[in-house]
Design an enzyme around this catalytic site. Sequence first.
Site, mmCIF file in Angstrom:
data_model
loop_
_atom_site.group_PDB
_atom_site.id
_atom_site.type_symbol
_atom_site.label_atom_id
_atom_site.label_comp_id
_atom_site.label_asym_id
_atom_site.label_seq_id
_atom_site.Cartn_x
_atom_site.Cartn_y
_atom_site.Cartn_z
ATOM 1 N N LYS A 126 4.210 3.229 -3.722
ATOM 2 C CA LYS A 126 2.846 4.277 -3.346
ATOM 3 C C LYS A 126 2.861 5.333 -1.993
ATOM 4 O O LYS A 126 1.794 6.259 -1.710
ATOM 5 C CB LYS A 126 2.069 3.369 -3.811
ATOM 6 C CG LYS A 126 1.390 2.266 -4.830
ATOM 7 C CD LYS A 126 0.575 2.367 -4.926
ATOM 8 C CE LYS A 126 0.333 1.022 -4.461
ATOM 9 N NZ LYS A 126 1.011 -0.005 -3.936
ATOM 10 N N ASN A 149 -4.750 3.564 1.697
ATOM 11 C CA ASN A 149 -4.152 2.405 2.186
ATOM 12 C C ASN A 149 -2.543 2.563 2.266
ATOM 13 O O ASN A 149 -2.804 1.597 2.946
ATOM 14 C CB ASN A 149 -3.786 1.714 0.682
ATOM 15 C CG ASN A 149 -3.131 0.291 -0.083
ATOM 16 O OD1 ASN A 149 -4.021 -0.544 0.678
ATOM 17 N ND2 ASN A 149 -2.335 -0.311 -0.143
ATOM 18 N N HIS A 196 0.887 -9.141 -6.911
ATOM 19 C CA HIS A 196 -0.276 -10.227 -6.687
ATOM 20 C C HIS A 196 -0.395 -10.700 -7.860
ATOM 21 O O HIS A 196 -1.574 -10.822 -8.021
ATOM 22 C CB HIS A 196 -0.944 -8.852 -6.209
ATOM 23 C CG HIS A 196 -1.353 -7.932 -5.818
ATOM 24 N ND1 HIS A 196 -0.917 -7.826 -4.262
ATOM 25 C CD2 HIS A 196 -0.827 -5.933 -5.751
ATOM 26 C CE1 HIS A 196 -0.466 -6.791 -3.563
ATOM 27 N NE2 HIS A 196 -0.825 -6.000 -4.386
#
Length: 468
Positions: A126, A149, A196
Amino acid sequence: MNAGIFRGRPAGEVAVIGLGKSGRSVAELLARDGHAVYASDAGTGDAARQAAESLAALGVAVQTGGHDLARIARAALVVASPGVPPEAPPLAAAREAGVPIVGEIEIALHYLPALRTVGITGTNGKTTTTAIVGHLLRALGHDAVDAGNIGTPLAELALRERPPAWAALELSSFQLHDTPSVDPTVGVVTNLSPDHLDRYASIDAYYADKARLMANAHAGSRWVLNADDAGVLALHRRIGAEQLAGEVRTFSLRDPSAAAHYDRTADALILDGAPLLPRAEFPLLGDHNVANALAAALAAWMADEAHRTPEARLRIADALRGFHALKHRMEPVGTYGGVAWINDSKATNVSSTLVAVQGMTRPYVLLLGGRHKGEPYTALAEPFRRHGKVVLAYGEAAPIVEQDLGRLVPVEPVDGDFAAVVARARALTGPGDAVLLSPACSSFDMFRNYEERGAEFRRLAAAEQGTA
């Protein structure tokens, strides 16, 4: 979004949870627009203190070292920082009281109605893809900023006197969870793999949050998807859509029918049916970075009709030639005594380390460890055997790394601090070898963040050569 709270004067107090960069920026944005704001953070360090002082000067009611749960339960709206887990007491109190919860990006989008965005999500790649997209948009002549982010809060852009026209917007699953109105000009999904699992109850829950990027898809939407990842191609079904609305195009390392693909025979990147540039002219290491470049180039190409020209193609190619590796992402940090040292500290999950290992072409020692995130490490064994010499297992995860990989590849646990790990790597390598820091774990057992871990790796790699 909960737009009603922004009509006229505030309908009630807005509670901002977390005083990191995004929390501080959104609290300031709301306060400057006349909203009553209560901002709180469980921390008491210098960063929280400085944020509190700055916001208090704007009339924000600030609390550090804890949260007033009763006050949060009375709020008209709660704005959650992405680092605050859903089960945290302030968010639990808001949900129990029926208070709407959104994220910083949701608020910022309200204040940036003219902003055009390329929204990028996925498990890995990303940040690099976002940085390349921003770089390409600027090369195409736009006032464009990398945000989200990647490090710059979107609310910070909304505070500017003249906000940018475009944003390359990295969107984590945490941010997407609390951004119901997200509607990118172009949406990009790099790849999907488990991550995660220390925060999500299941892989399905994690993927469902990724799918929120597509929740507001419409006929004018444009999508860039990874043709090599079946999960990405089917992601829209997680929002209940049989087909993804809008223009959908793909990128691939293998499929020549994809709009952007890597022609391995010609060793070139192809964009929309024509050569873009030779692979040798793109400076980043690894096939995964070729995929990132293809995704970014296709996103920039699709972002505006004016970009789909021969001149734009040349600009995109030139910009890719001039793009350099981001810090902590397969970043070469030096060659000492003939040994190449590669900093991939941002690899905080197994799938990210997997692509790093797959991209290695010389003998190397792999530094693997940190704080375990719930994934097995066994997937690393097969590609490691191709060029890997030994895995140095360190930190809290060392026993798990040894248990998962010890019977499959050479693994050596290293006790002591990070300096001992680096010293052992140096002792095991010689000219022509490499040392790869790609930990597959978070850094929080030894460091404050992955950046600090990568910086220490760089320092230690150079230290014994007298160049620190």
